[in-house]
Design an enzyme around this catalytic site. Structure first.
Site, PDB file in Angstrom:
ATOM      1  N   HIS A  37       2.545  -3.680   6.734  1.00  0.00           N
ATOM      2  CA  HIS A  37       1.577  -2.436   6.609  1.00  0.00           C
ATOM      3  C   HIS A  37       1.622  -1.470   7.678  1.00  0.00           C
ATOM      4  O   HIS A  37       2.079  -1.776   8.711  1.00  0.00           O
ATOM      5  CB  HIS A  37       0.203  -3.239   6.287  1.00  0.00           C
ATOM      6  CG  HIS A  37      -0.011  -4.050   5.170  1.00  0.00           C
ATOM      7  ND1 HIS A  37      -0.748  -3.640   4.207  1.00  0.00           N
ATOM      8  CD2 HIS A  37       0.266  -5.209   4.917  1.00  0.00           C
ATOM      9  CE1 HIS A  37      -0.959  -4.458   3.440  1.00  0.00           C
ATOM     10  NE2 HIS A  37      -0.088  -5.543   3.661  1.00  0.00           N
TER      11      HIS A  37
ATOM     12  N   GLU B 269       1.841   3.848   2.901  1.00  0.00           N
ATOM     13  CA  GLU B 269       2.301   3.456   4.304  1.00  0.00           C
ATOM     14  C   GLU B 269       3.868   3.397   4.269  1.00  0.00           C
ATOM     15  O   GLU B 269       4.527   2.437   4.328  1.00  0.00           O
ATOM     16  CB  GLU B 269       1.498   1.977   4.331  1.00  0.00           C
ATOM     17  CG  GLU B 269       0.100   1.987   4.319  1.00  0.00           C
ATOM     18  CD  GLU B 269      -0.507   0.672   4.688  1.00  0.00           C
ATOM     19  OE1 GLU B 269      -0.043  -0.516   4.584  1.00  0.00           O
ATOM     20  OE2 GLU B 269      -1.872   0.789   4.295  1.00  0.00           O
TER      21      GLU B 269
ATOM     22  N   HIS C 264       0.795  -1.096  -0.158  1.00  0.00           N
ATOM     23  CA  HIS C 264      -0.141   0.283   0.072  1.00  0.00           C
ATOM     24  C   HIS C 264       0.977   1.301  -0.103  1.00  0.00           C
ATOM     25  O   HIS C 264       1.777   1.373   0.740  1.00  0.00           O
ATOM     26  CB  HIS C 264      -1.060   0.174   1.292  1.00  0.00           C
ATOM     27  CG  HIS C 264      -2.150  -0.885   0.930  1.00  0.00           C
ATOM     28  ND1 HIS C 264      -2.586  -1.674   2.272  1.00  0.00           N
ATOM     29  CD2 HIS C 264      -2.641  -1.474  -0.114  1.00  0.00           C
ATOM     30  CE1 HIS C 264      -3.625  -2.364   1.879  1.00  0.00           C
ATOM     31  NE2 HIS C 264      -3.678  -2.151   0.428  1.00  0.00           N
TER      32      HIS C 264
ATOM     33  N   ARG D 188      -3.106   4.978  -2.344  1.00  0.00           N
ATOM     34  CA  ARG D 188      -2.900   3.790  -1.701  1.00  0.00           C
ATOM     35  C   ARG D 188      -2.675   2.627  -2.887  1.00  0.00           C
ATOM     36  O   ARG D 188      -2.111   1.566  -2.342  1.00  0.00           O
ATOM     37  CB  ARG D 188      -4.225   3.243  -1.074  1.00  0.00           C
ATOM     38  CG  ARG D 188      -4.467   2.046  -0.731  1.00  0.00           C
ATOM     39  CD  ARG D 188      -5.705   2.113   0.091  1.00  0.00           C
ATOM     40  NE  ARG D 188      -6.195   0.659   0.102  1.00  0.00           N
ATOM     41  CZ  ARG D 188      -6.280  -0.139   1.580  1.00  0.00           C
ATOM     42  NH1 ARG D 188      -5.734   0.444   2.406  1.00  0.00           N
ATOM     43  NH2 ARG D 188      -6.715  -1.348   1.556  1.00  0.00           N
TER      44      ARG D 188
ATOM     45  N   GLU E  69       0.582  -4.601  11.095  1.00  0.00           N
ATOM     46  CA  GLU E  69       0.280  -3.348  10.773  1.00  0.00           C
ATOM     47  C   GLU E  69       0.861  -2.653  11.915  1.00  0.00           C
ATOM     48  O   GLU E  69       0.713  -2.541  13.120  1.00  0.00           O
ATOM     49  CB  GLU E  69      -1.038  -3.112  11.273  1.00  0.00           C
ATOM     50  CG  GLU E  69      -2.157  -4.071  10.132  1.00  0.00           C
ATOM     51  CD  GLU E  69      -2.410  -3.273   8.988  1.00  0.00           C
ATOM     52  OE1 GLU E  69      -1.840  -1.765   9.018  1.00  0.00           O
ATOM     53  OE2 GLU E  69      -2.960  -3.889   8.049  1.00  0.00           O
TER      54      GLU E  69
END
Length: 422
Positions: free
Chosen positions: A303, A182, A179, A235, A378
């Site tokens: 991520h 990020e 993405h 993104r 994440e």
């Protein structure tokens, strides 16, 4: 030679810019909370029908915070709808452009192969650094290419294999930056590459010496470049679809593709693509993973944001048949992450812990590539962060990377104890 020629071409392309950056002057960021299914459905309709609202979180659960960027001309109607339907909301950022300006100031724009992890790097700088590493650590590091992007950039990575007499070592695959916006994900991946090649810490040296590492910091190079040159909040990939551009490359893998948690609308941030593997980045990376069949024993994806550790599945609440092992690895990893700075990670299976999301790389690794241990980190910040979630100050790169590497040390040791590397 062919790889080097491709790299040079990729670096040249990296220098291109598409013009002025998208500005978000007076765009506001709100945190919303749907308290029932009717409110949740309303938010979903708003996401699907308005191009003046940018939802930064999946809309899949009641009583879960959702951040949304609101265009100035949409503000009155947006708040009126929320008030009319009694949906709770909180203003968390008054002017998004102010935050994005700070982000752009943290990019290292000078051409350099040095690294201090005190700023975010351009794609060109990271690729040049990978080339320099392969030269300076020629005995232990090799440039690898996971394919080309839609705009013909190399998906460049590095294989780390310390020559210690072992003929066959278990493989660990790490991809980051799928993405585009990020930024902390590729920054953390490059820090880990450097530690594996240079650290004198015995635990990290053991990781480097006993496993073959395949690390790709930028799984979506076109998108990352676009966040620097044109739109910080981008993104997706950059392949055109009629009047819109790009697909979500973490909804495009051939694993229950587009069955849940993805969109068929090309303008959506979660557009799954026209078919599984429609994005050349996903197709080429999945082919590369398939070429390593039976070598890769642990798959890791980076991520941000939310401070979650996630494992399969994203398309269903059903749990992996080895879920007890996943829970054991999860507990050891999240504990280790918290030891250094007190950072709290939560998580579990993707579907229940964060939101339904079919077509992810983690599910592909587990279901199709036969990699029995597959995790998604994440990274910082957590969901309570007052901002858009992407704007992690550069001074947090090193702490984020350090605690993540602590977690990976624990993860690898736990996976080993369970026999997955045998």
């Amino acid at each position: 030679m062919l790889l080097k020629i491709g790299i040079i071409f990729a670096l040249c392309l990296t220098a291109l810019s598409s013009g002025e950056r998208v500005r978000y002057d007076n765009y506001r960021v709100y945190k919303l909370n749907a308290s029932n299914n009717e409110e949740l459905a309303l938010l979903k309709r708003m996401e699907d029908t308005s191009d003046s609202l940018l939802f930064l979180d999946g809309i899949h659960r009641v009583n879960r915070a959702v951040k949304v960027v609101v265009a100035p001309h949409k503000l009155h109607d947006f708040l009126l709808i929320l008030d009319t339907n009694k949906i709770e909301y909180e203003l968390v950022e008054q002017n998004l452009q102010t935050a994005l300006d700070k982000d752009y100031e943290q990019i290292e724009t000078r051409a350099t192969t040095s690294r201090r992890w005190t700023s975010y790097q351009t794609l060109s700088n990271t690729y040049s650094w990978l080339v320099s590493l392969a030269n300076s650590h020629a005995a232990n590091a090799t440039l690898i290419e996971g394919g080309k992007s839609y705009e013909k950039r190399s998906i460049l990575g590095i294989k780390i294999s310390i020559q210690n007499g072992k003929k066959q070592k278990p493989g660990i695959f790490l991809e980051a930056g799928i993405h585009a916006r990020e930024w902390i994900a590729p920054a953390t991946a490059t820090y880990i590459i450097n530690e594996l090649l240079t650290s004198t810490d015995e635990q990290i040296k053991e990781l480097a010496e006993n496993y073959d590492w395949y690390i790709f910091p930028h799984a979506n190079p076109d998108g990352y470049m676009y966040t620097h040159s044109t739109d910080r909040m981008w993104r997706k990939t950059r392949q055109p679809y009629d009047t819109c551009f790009g697909a979500d490359p973490n909804r495009n893998w051939n694993a229950s593709w587009n069955s849940v948690g993805a969109s068929s609308n090309p303008c959506s941030d979660t557009f799954a693509g026209s078919a599984a593997n429609s994005e050349i980045e996903v197709l080429s990376l999945s082919n590369y993973i398939d070429s390593l069949k039976n070598k890769i024993k642990l798959y890791i994806s980076f991520h941000s944001f939310s401070q979650y550790l996630l494992y399969p599945y994203g398309n269903t609440s059903a749990l992996p048949d080895n879920v007890k092992d996943y829970e054991q690895v999860y507990n050891a990893t999240t504990k280790a992450i918290g030891n250094r700075y007190g950072t709290v990670y939560t998580g579990g299976n993707i579907y229940d812990a964060i939101y339904p999301a079919a077509g992810s790389s983690v599910d592909y690794a587990y279901v199709n590539a036969g990699i029995r241990m597959a995790f998604c980190f994440e990274l910082r910040p957590n969901g309570a962060f007052n901002g858009n979630g992407m704007e992690l100050p550069a001074e947090q790169i090193i702490p984020t990377a350090e605690e993540t590497l602590d977690g990976i040390v624990a993860m690898v040791n736990e996976v080993k104890s369970l026999g997955y590397f045998d």
